[in-house]
Each structure stands twice: as structure tokens, then as C-alpha cells.
Design an enzyme around this catalytic site. Structure first.
Site, short mmCIF file in Angstrom:
data_model
loop_
_atom_site.label_atom_id
_atom_site.label_comp_id
_atom_site.label_asym_id
_atom_site.label_seq_id
_atom_site.Cartn_x
_atom_site.Cartn_y
_atom_site.Cartn_z
N MET A 36 41.63 26.66 39.72
CA MET A 36 40.81 27.56 38.91
C MET A 36 39.33 27.55 39.33
O MET A 36 38.45 27.76 38.50
CB MET A 36 40.97 27.22 37.43
CG MET A 36 42.42 27.27 36.94
SD MET A 36 43.29 28.83 37.29
CE MET A 36 42.70 29.81 35.91
N ARG A 37 39.07 27.32 40.60
CA ARG A 37 37.70 27.44 41.11
C ARG A 37 37.65 28.59 42.10
O ARG A 37 38.58 28.79 42.89
CB ARG A 37 37.26 26.15 41.85
CG ARG A 37 37.32 24.89 41.03
CD ARG A 37 36.50 24.92 39.77
NE ARG A 37 35.09 25.13 40.00
CZ ARG A 37 34.20 25.40 39.04
NH1 ARG A 37 34.60 25.52 37.78
NH2 ARG A 37 32.93 25.56 39.33
N ASN B 70 53.67 24.86 39.53
CA ASN B 70 53.92 25.60 40.79
C ASN B 70 53.87 24.66 41.99
O ASN B 70 54.66 24.81 42.93
CB ASN B 70 52.90 26.73 40.95
CG ASN B 70 53.29 27.96 40.17
OD1 ASN B 70 54.24 28.64 40.52
ND2 ASN B 70 52.58 28.23 39.08
N SER C 203 52.15 37.59 41.37
CA SER C 203 51.95 37.96 42.77
C SER C 203 51.56 36.73 43.58
O SER C 203 50.83 35.86 43.09
CB SER C 203 50.80 38.97 42.90
OG SER C 203 50.98 40.08 42.04
N ASP D 63 41.22 37.27 43.95
CA ASP D 63 42.57 37.80 43.64
C ASP D 63 42.86 39.09 44.38
O ASP D 63 43.51 40.01 43.86
CB ASP D 63 42.74 37.98 42.12
CG ASP D 63 42.61 36.66 41.38
OD1 ASP D 63 42.98 35.63 41.96
OD2 ASP D 63 42.13 36.66 40.24
N ARG E 145 28.50 25.37 45.13
CA ARG E 145 29.84 25.56 45.71
C ARG E 145 29.89 25.08 47.15
O ARG E 145 30.91 24.55 47.60
CB ARG E 145 30.25 27.03 45.64
CG ARG E 145 30.53 27.51 44.24
CD ARG E 145 31.12 28.91 44.24
NE ARG E 145 30.98 29.51 42.92
CZ ARG E 145 31.83 29.34 41.91
NH1 ARG E 145 32.90 28.59 42.06
NH2 ARG E 145 31.62 29.92 40.74
C1 GAR Z 1 50.01 29.55 36.80
O1 GAR Z 1 50.48 30.45 35.84
C2 GAR Z 1 49.26 30.29 37.89
O2 GAR Z 1 49.81 31.52 38.22
C3 GAR Z 1 47.91 30.46 37.26
O3 GAR Z 1 47.67 29.25 36.60
C4 GAR Z 1 48.92 28.66 36.20
C5 GAR Z 1 48.96 27.26 36.72
O4 GAR Z 1 50.10 26.59 36.24
N1 GAR Z 1 46.90 30.75 38.23
C6 GAR Z 1 45.81 31.44 37.98
O5 GAR Z 1 45.56 31.90 36.87
C7 GAR Z 1 44.89 31.62 39.15
N2 GAR Z 1 43.81 32.49 38.82
P1 GAR Z 1 50.63 25.30 36.98
O6 GAR Z 1 49.44 24.33 37.12
O7 GAR Z 1 51.67 24.75 36.06
O8 GAR Z 1 51.16 25.70 38.31
#
Ligand code: GAR
Length: 189
Positions: free
Chosen positions: A90-91, A14, A136, A145, A65
């Protein structure tokens, strides 16, 4: 030009979709920093290959944190972004940090919010027998979220889907949605 920092934890696909859309002029903004919470985030080399500055703040080196975020804030003061895009970061961020960036921090979440906040979104959509899944982009608030939804895209759930096949179908839409939303968002600043 609007200055964008992107936070990642993994492969950064992303992040790449955002950086490429900015560097091609599709989004009127500049990627000034890619920050990861782990040195093995595969997205770091992809950012470097695109000439974007990278920083690592390893959360495991901080006792809480607040001190992790204090280091992030110190780094941000060097790059002076206007907007933060969380892209597979993811934090969980504290209310103090999210308040500081209220209205200027976006997140992409792989579900049709408000469904399936948190982890394992695709498996949960399959377990529920949903006919549709999706992604989303929303403004980040103190609640995980949550926050105003800026855009969504939907995909069908197919009978033979696994969490992996569904995730792959959703990811294709993620790479379209996030640049679309950011392009419109920076116009409002
Ligand atoms: C993506 O699918 C994003 O939507 C998700 O992690 C992936 C990261 O992929 N995000 C979450 O789950 C956030 N809670 P990427 O590193 O290839 O962008």
C-alpha cells in the site's frame, strides 16, 4: 529458475497464494523474498512459516520516498529477484523505481481496471450501482494502478452486498488470478 520478490503491507493472503503455487511447482519460479513496509504485516509470519526470507523496510523511518526506495533497492541487490509482485503493497512507488522494474513488476488491484484506481474500490463499485466487480493484475508503470492488464476476473455484485462482503467475494478470485497470471508471465521471460 525465475526469482520472485513479493511486496506486502498486510495479511498477505495473495502472497500466500503465490508462494504456495511456486512451492507446489504450479509456477516455475522461486519466492526469494517477502518484503513488507511495516513490521506488523501479518504476512511476514506466513512467509517465514513457508521458509521464505523476509525483510521489513518501514517507510516511516525515511524522510522521503527516494530514501525509502534506495533501501529497498539495496535489499533487492542481496536477493537478486527477476520479478517483483506487489501483493497488497500500500505504498506508492516513484517513477524512478517503477522505471527500473518496467516490464518486471506486477500488481494486483481489487477492481476491474481502468475502473476505480486507488482506494475504497468496493465501496465505489457499490455506490456506482455496478452489476459486476472484480480484480485485475497489471504491469506496473509510473501511473498509479495503470499499465498493461495481464488478467482480470469478475464477480457479481449482489443486492445485499456491503464493501466487506464484496471484498471477500473478490478476494477468492484474487487468489486464483494472481497465480494464473504469474505462471503465464514467467513463461514469457
Ligand atoms: C487485496 O485485496 C489486494 O487486491 C489489495 O489489498 C488486499 C491485500 O490483501 N490491494 C490494493 O488495494 C492495492 N492498491 P492481502 O494482504 O491479504 O493479499
Amino acid at each position: 529458475m525465475t526469482r520472485i520478490a513479493i511486496f506486502i503491507s498486510g495479511g498477505g493472503s495473495n502472497m500466500v497464494s503465490l508462494v504456495d503455487a511456486m512451492q507446489s511447482g504450479e509456477i516455475d519460479a522461486e519466492p526469494v523474498l517477502v518484503l513488507a513496509n511495516t513490521a506488523d504485516a501479518g504476512g511476514l509470519v506466513k512467509a517465514q512459516a513457508r521458509g521464505v526470507a523476509t525483510e521489513v523496510v518501514d517507510h516511516r523511518k525515511y524522510s522521503d520516498r527516494a530514501s525509502f526506495e534506495a533501501e529497498i533497492t539495496r535489499i533487492l541487490s542481496e536477493y537478486v529477484p527477476d520479478v517483483i509482485c506487489l501483493a497488497g503493497f500500500m505504498r506508492v512507488l516513484t517513477g524512478e523505481f517503477t522505471a527500473k522494474w518496467e516490464g518486471r513488476m506486477l500488481n494486483i488491484h481489487p477492481s476491474l481496471l481502468p475502473n476505480y484506481k486507488g482506494l475504497n474500490t468496493h465501496q465505489r463499485a457499490l455506490d456506482a450501482g455496478d452489476a459486476e466487480a472484480g480484480v485485475s493484475v497489471h504491469l506496473v508503470t509510473a501511473e498509479l494502478d495503470d499499465g498493461p492488464i495481464l488478467g482480470q476476473r469478475r464477480v457479481p455484485v449482489l443486492p445485499e452486498d456491503t464493501a466487506e462482503s464484496l471484498a471477500a467475494r473478490v478476494l477468492i478470485e484474487e487468489h486464483k488470478l494472481y497465480p494464473d497470471v504469474l505462471r503465464d508471465f514467467v513463461k514469457t521471460l
